[in-house]
Design a protein around this motif. Structure first.
Motif, PDB file in Angstrom:
ATOM      1  N   LEU A 139     -62.829-107.774  48.357  1.00 38.62           N
ATOM      2  CA  LEU A 139     -62.948-107.911  49.830  1.00 38.62           C
ATOM      3  C   LEU A 139     -61.774-107.244  50.649  1.00 38.62           C
ATOM      4  CD1 LEU A 139     -64.038-111.704  50.145  1.00 38.62           C
ATOM      5  CD2 LEU A 139     -65.416-109.670  50.403  1.00 38.62           C
ATOM      6  N   ALA A 140     -60.668-107.067  50.132  1.00 40.44           N
ATOM      7  CA  ALA A 140     -59.494-106.598  50.974  1.00 40.44           C
ATOM      8  C   ALA A 140     -59.875-105.193  51.880  1.00 40.44           C
ATOM      9  CB  ALA A 140     -58.205-106.469  50.096  1.00 40.44           C
ATOM     10  N   PRO A 141     -60.466-104.250  51.184  1.00 42.42           N
ATOM     11  CA  PRO A 141     -60.587-102.982  51.916  1.00 42.42           C
ATOM     12  C   PRO A 141     -61.378-103.076  53.154  1.00 42.42           C
ATOM     13  CG  PRO A 141     -60.843-102.784  49.675  1.00 42.42           C
ATOM     14  CD  PRO A 141     -60.792-104.083  49.734  1.00 42.42           C
ATOM     15  N   VAL A 142     -62.303-104.320  53.131  1.00 42.38           N
ATOM     16  CA  VAL A 142     -63.108-104.285  54.410  1.00 42.38           C
ATOM     17  C   VAL A 142     -62.730-105.526  55.423  1.00 42.38           C
ATOM     18  CG1 VAL A 142     -64.745-102.910  53.517  1.00 42.38           C
ATOM     19  CG2 VAL A 142     -64.975-105.441  53.024  1.00 42.38           C
ATOM     20  N   PRO A 194     -50.499-108.335  56.245  1.00 38.51           N
ATOM     21  CA  PRO A 194     -49.704-109.095  55.603  1.00 38.51           C
ATOM     22  C   PRO A 194     -50.150-110.446  54.880  1.00 38.51           C
ATOM     23  CG  PRO A 194     -48.487-108.743  57.877  1.00 38.51           C
ATOM     24  CD  PRO A 194     -49.919-108.081  57.776  1.00 38.51           C
ATOM     25  N   VAL A 195     -51.267-110.899  55.502  1.00 40.29           N
ATOM     26  CA  VAL A 195     -52.059-112.020  54.838  1.00 40.29           C
ATOM     27  C   VAL A 195     -52.635-111.341  53.551  1.00 40.29           C
ATOM     28  CG1 VAL A 195     -54.030-113.529  55.259  1.00 40.29           C
ATOM     29  CG2 VAL A 195     -52.515-112.914  57.057  1.00 40.29           C
ATOM     30  N   LEU A 196     -53.091-110.138  53.508  1.00 38.86           N
ATOM     31  CA  LEU A 196     -53.812-109.570  52.515  1.00 38.86           C
ATOM     32  C   LEU A 196     -52.759-109.365  51.128  1.00 38.86           C
ATOM     33  CD1 LEU A 196     -56.309-106.968  54.207  1.00 38.86           C
ATOM     34  CD2 LEU A 196     -56.739-109.031  52.987  1.00 38.86           C
ATOM     35  N   VAL A 197     -51.475-108.852  51.765  1.00 32.56           N
ATOM     36  CA  VAL A 197     -50.493-108.660  50.742  1.00 32.56           C
ATOM     37  C   VAL A 197     -50.205-109.974  50.098  1.00 32.56           C
ATOM     38  CG1 VAL A 197     -48.117-108.059  50.432  1.00 32.56           C
ATOM     39  CG2 VAL A 197     -49.464-106.597  52.059  1.00 32.56           C
ATOM     40  N   VAL A 198     -49.980-111.031  50.718  1.00 32.93           N
ATOM     41  CA  VAL A 198     -49.575-112.392  50.164  1.00 32.93           C
ATOM     42  C   VAL A 198     -50.931-112.766  49.377  1.00 32.93           C
ATOM     43  CG1 VAL A 198     -49.091-114.693  50.677  1.00 32.93           C
ATOM     44  CG2 VAL A 198     -48.024-113.084  52.104  1.00 32.93           C
ATOM     45  N   ALA A 199     -52.029-112.651  49.764  1.00 32.86           N
ATOM     46  CA  ALA A 199     -53.177-112.929  48.959  1.00 32.86           C
ATOM     47  C   ALA A 199     -53.269-112.253  47.688  1.00 32.86           C
ATOM     48  CB  ALA A 199     -54.428-112.752  50.105  1.00 32.86           C
ATOM     49  N   VAL A 211     -53.705-100.868  44.791  1.00 38.21           N
ATOM     50  CA  VAL A 211     -55.096-100.631  44.640  1.00 38.21           C
ATOM     51  C   VAL A 211     -56.081-100.450  45.793  1.00 38.21           C
ATOM     52  CG1 VAL A 211     -57.003-101.171  42.941  1.00 38.21           C
ATOM     53  CG2 VAL A 211     -54.682-101.431  42.075  1.00 38.21           C
ATOM     54  N   TRP A 212     -55.739-101.472  46.822  1.00 36.70           N
ATOM     55  CA  TRP A 212     -56.803-101.698  47.698  1.00 36.70           C
ATOM     56  C   TRP A 212     -56.109-101.270  49.058  1.00 36.70           C
ATOM     57  CZ3 TRP A 212     -54.370-104.331  51.524  1.00 36.70           C
ATOM     58  CH2 TRP A 212     -53.466-105.335  51.531  1.00 36.70           C
ATOM     59  N   LEU A 213     -55.034-100.905  49.254  1.00 36.16           N
ATOM     60  CA  LEU A 213     -54.230-100.335  50.524  1.00 36.16           C
ATOM     61  C   LEU A 213     -55.029 -99.201  51.018  1.00 36.16           C
ATOM     62  CD1 LEU A 213     -52.293-100.987  52.810  1.00 36.16           C
ATOM     63  CD2 LEU A 213     -50.559 -99.815  51.217  1.00 36.16           C
ATOM     64  N   LEU A 214     -55.057 -98.232  50.349  1.00 33.65           N
ATOM     65  CA  LEU A 214     -55.469 -96.732  50.559  1.00 33.65           C
ATOM     66  C   LEU A 214     -57.084 -97.048  50.920  1.00 33.65           C
ATOM     67  CD1 LEU A 214     -54.873 -94.146  51.348  1.00 33.65           C
ATOM     68  CD2 LEU A 214     -55.289 -93.423  49.113  1.00 33.65           C
ATOM     69  N   PRO A 215     -57.796 -97.693  50.055  1.00 34.29           N
ATOM     70  CA  PRO A 215     -59.345 -98.036  50.621  1.00 34.29           C
ATOM     71  C   PRO A 215     -59.516 -98.572  51.858  1.00 34.29           C
ATOM     72  CG  PRO A 215     -58.977 -98.331  48.090  1.00 34.29           C
ATOM     73  CD  PRO A 215     -57.498 -98.193  48.836  1.00 34.29           C
ATOM     74  N   CYS A 216     -58.479 -99.507  52.020  1.00 32.36           N
ATOM     75  CA  CYS A 216     -58.497-100.384  53.426  1.00 32.36           C
ATOM     76  C   CYS A 216     -58.387 -99.496  54.519  1.00 32.36           C
ATOM     77  CB  CYS A 216     -57.313-101.474  53.143  1.00 32.36           C
ATOM     78  SG  CYS A 216     -57.510-102.494  54.767  1.00 32.36           S
ATOM     79  N   VAL A 241     -71.954-101.292  59.486  1.00 31.75           N
ATOM     80  CA  VAL A 241     -72.491-100.216  58.336  1.00 31.75           C
ATOM     81  C   VAL A 241     -71.404-100.078  57.258  1.00 31.75           C
ATOM     82  CG1 VAL A 241     -72.908 -97.801  57.963  1.00 31.75           C
ATOM     83  CG2 VAL A 241     -73.831 -99.030  59.982  1.00 31.75           C
ATOM     84  N   VAL A 242     -70.398-100.081  57.581  1.00 35.31           N
ATOM     85  CA  VAL A 242     -69.390 -99.918  56.555  1.00 35.31           C
ATOM     86  C   VAL A 242     -69.025-101.355  55.719  1.00 35.31           C
ATOM     87  CG1 VAL A 242     -66.647 -99.811  56.225  1.00 35.31           C
ATOM     88  CG2 VAL A 242     -67.757 -98.404  58.012  1.00 35.31           C
ATOM     89  N   VAL A 243     -69.309-102.364  56.225  1.00 33.17           N
ATOM     90  CA  VAL A 243     -69.211-103.653  55.463  1.00 33.17           C
ATOM     91  C   VAL A 243     -70.638-103.704  54.626  1.00 33.17           C
ATOM     92  CG1 VAL A 243     -69.477-106.196  55.678  1.00 33.17           C
ATOM     93  CG2 VAL A 243     -67.829-104.856  57.136  1.00 33.17           C
ATOM     94  N   THR A 244     -71.772-103.207  55.239  1.00 26.24           N
ATOM     95  CA  THR A 244     -72.955-103.147  54.472  1.00 26.24           C
ATOM     96  C   THR A 244     -72.775-102.511  53.154  1.00 26.24           C
ATOM     97  OG1 THR A 244     -74.291-103.924  56.339  1.00 26.24           O
ATOM     98  CG2 THR A 244     -75.407-103.058  54.576  1.00 26.24           C
ATOM     99  N   LEU A 245     -72.492-101.005  53.297  1.00 28.25           N
ATOM    100  CA  LEU A 245     -72.370-100.111  52.264  1.00 28.25           C
ATOM    101  C   LEU A 245     -71.262-100.570  51.280  1.00 28.25           C
ATOM    102  CD1 LEU A 245     -72.400 -96.978  54.361  1.00 28.25           C
ATOM    103  CD2 LEU A 245     -74.290 -97.924  52.956  1.00 28.25           C
ATOM    104  N   TRP A 246     -70.231-101.376  51.683  1.00 26.38           N
ATOM    105  CA  TRP A 246     -69.278-101.778  50.599  1.00 26.38           C
ATOM    106  C   TRP A 246     -69.830-102.956  50.061  1.00 26.38           C
ATOM    107  CZ3 TRP A 246     -64.585-100.002  49.270  1.00 26.38           C
ATOM    108  CH2 TRP A 246     -63.853-100.815  48.371  1.00 26.38           C
ATOM    109  N   SER A 247     -70.439-103.838  50.668  1.00 25.55           N
ATOM    110  CA  SER A 247     -70.989-104.913  49.996  1.00 25.55           C
ATOM    111  C   SER A 247     -71.870-104.576  49.000  1.00 25.55           C
ATOM    112  CB  SER A 247     -71.799-105.978  51.036  1.00 25.55           C
ATOM    113  OG  SER A 247     -70.720-106.495  51.834  1.00 25.55           O
ATOM    114  N   LEU A 248     -72.882-103.506  49.248  1.00 26.56           N
ATOM    115  CA  LEU A 248     -73.911-103.074  48.418  1.00 26.56           C
ATOM    116  C   LEU A 248     -73.317-102.056  47.267  1.00 26.56           C
ATOM    117  CD1 LEU A 248     -76.850-102.220  50.715  1.00 26.56           C
ATOM    118  CD2 LEU A 248     -76.587-104.322  49.297  1.00 26.56           C
ATOM    119  N   GLY A 249     -72.168-101.386  47.610  1.00 28.52           N
ATOM    120  CA  GLY A 249     -71.812-100.506  46.548  1.00 28.52           C
ATOM    121  C   GLY A 249     -70.767-101.113  45.492  1.00 28.52           C
TER     122      GLY A 249
END
Length: 269
Positions: A127-130, A175-180, A190-195, A217-225
């Motif tokens: 989930l982090a990238p989106v 910062p929340v994502l990093v702590v998570a 792994v997820w920073l650059l995709p984010c 659109v971006v969230v939908t494509l990420w969810s499906l792919g």
């Protein structure tokens, strides 16, 4: 010309500004930003106004004459505090969306900690990238910002303000994502650059179909792919694997280039 290593506006541009001639949006923004910090150019502008726009000069003189008594007796203007300066990086609609995005990251950590996610992949990683895209959806959205038309009409509106608000979202959510990620053993590498790439794609696509639609659109494509395969299969999706990092770097570079080329689209109503 240069004066103490500062480039000043040309006299012809100042005269056009004094006459209220049509000036390209990015040139107008650059000029007004320069005038705010350059006493020399402000003085040149004041000297040109009487000759280039006599009616404006007369109106300013009459206004000063009427306001002078109250200006000398009024209370002092309070200095802007830090919170007031920070407010210039946000919009009224951003706070609930940014908080919501941060809560998604917290919820993903809770799911990873107490439940067995199908596929065995950390939900935070998928989930982090989106997650920041949820906050980006509100930074420049007509239907969510009651001052959208007013802000869009100001000289500093457009890509400059959009990027400031985007940075404000990332400064809260990242910062929340990093702590998570650290909590669930997920490396941010792994997820920073995709984010960042998803954020750039959202902004670039938002210059064409409006920002909230681009985010959807971006969230939908990420969810499906990525999200669905990551939850339903035992294999790590290639999109969040280390091998995909160079690809995401290229995506980020292309999206940033498109965003710069379409910068003027964000100053249109």
């Amino acid at each position: 010309m240069n004066d103490q290593h500062k480039t000043h506006a040309s006299i012809e541009l100042i005269r056009r500004y004094a006459r209220a001639d049509a000036i390209a949006g990015e040139v107008l923004w650059s000029l007004e930003s320069h005038l705010e910090s350059c006493p020399s150019c402000r003085a040149r502008l004041a000297g040109e106004v009487p000759g280039q726009a006599p009616r404006t000069a007369a109106l300013v003189d009459r206004t000063w004459e009427a306001l002078a008594p109250s200006l000398t007796t009024g209370p002092p203007v309070p200095r802007r505090g830090r919170l007031a300066r920070l407010a210039g990086w946000t919009s009224p609609a951003m706070l609930p969306w940014v908080v919501g995005a941060a809560l998604v990251a917290v919820l993903a950590v809770a799911v990873d900690s107490f439940f067995a996610v199908p596929g065995g992949r950390p939900l935070v990683l998928l989930l982090a990238p989106v997650i920041p895209v949820l906050g980006i959806a509100a930074v420049w959205t007509r239907s969510l910002d009651p001052a959208y038309e007013l802000v869009t009409a100001t000289p500093r509106a457009g890509l400059y303000l959009l990027l400031r608000r985007t940075v404000a979202v990332l400064a809260v959510v990242m910062p929340v994502l990093v702590v998570a990620g650290l909590t669930t053993g997920t490396s941010s590498v792994v997820w920073l650059l995709p984010c960042l790439a998803c954020t750039a794609v959202t902004l670039a696509l938002g210059s064409v179909i409006r920002l909230e639609r681009a985010a959807a659109v971006v969230v939908t494509l990420w969810s499906l792919g990525v999200l669905a395969p990551g939850l339903l299969t035992s294999q790590l999706p290639v999109a969040v694997a280390p091998v995909a990092v160079p690809v995401w770097g290229a995506v980020f570079a292309v999206a940033a280039a498109v965003l710069m080329l379409r910068a003027r689209s964000f100053v249109r109503m």
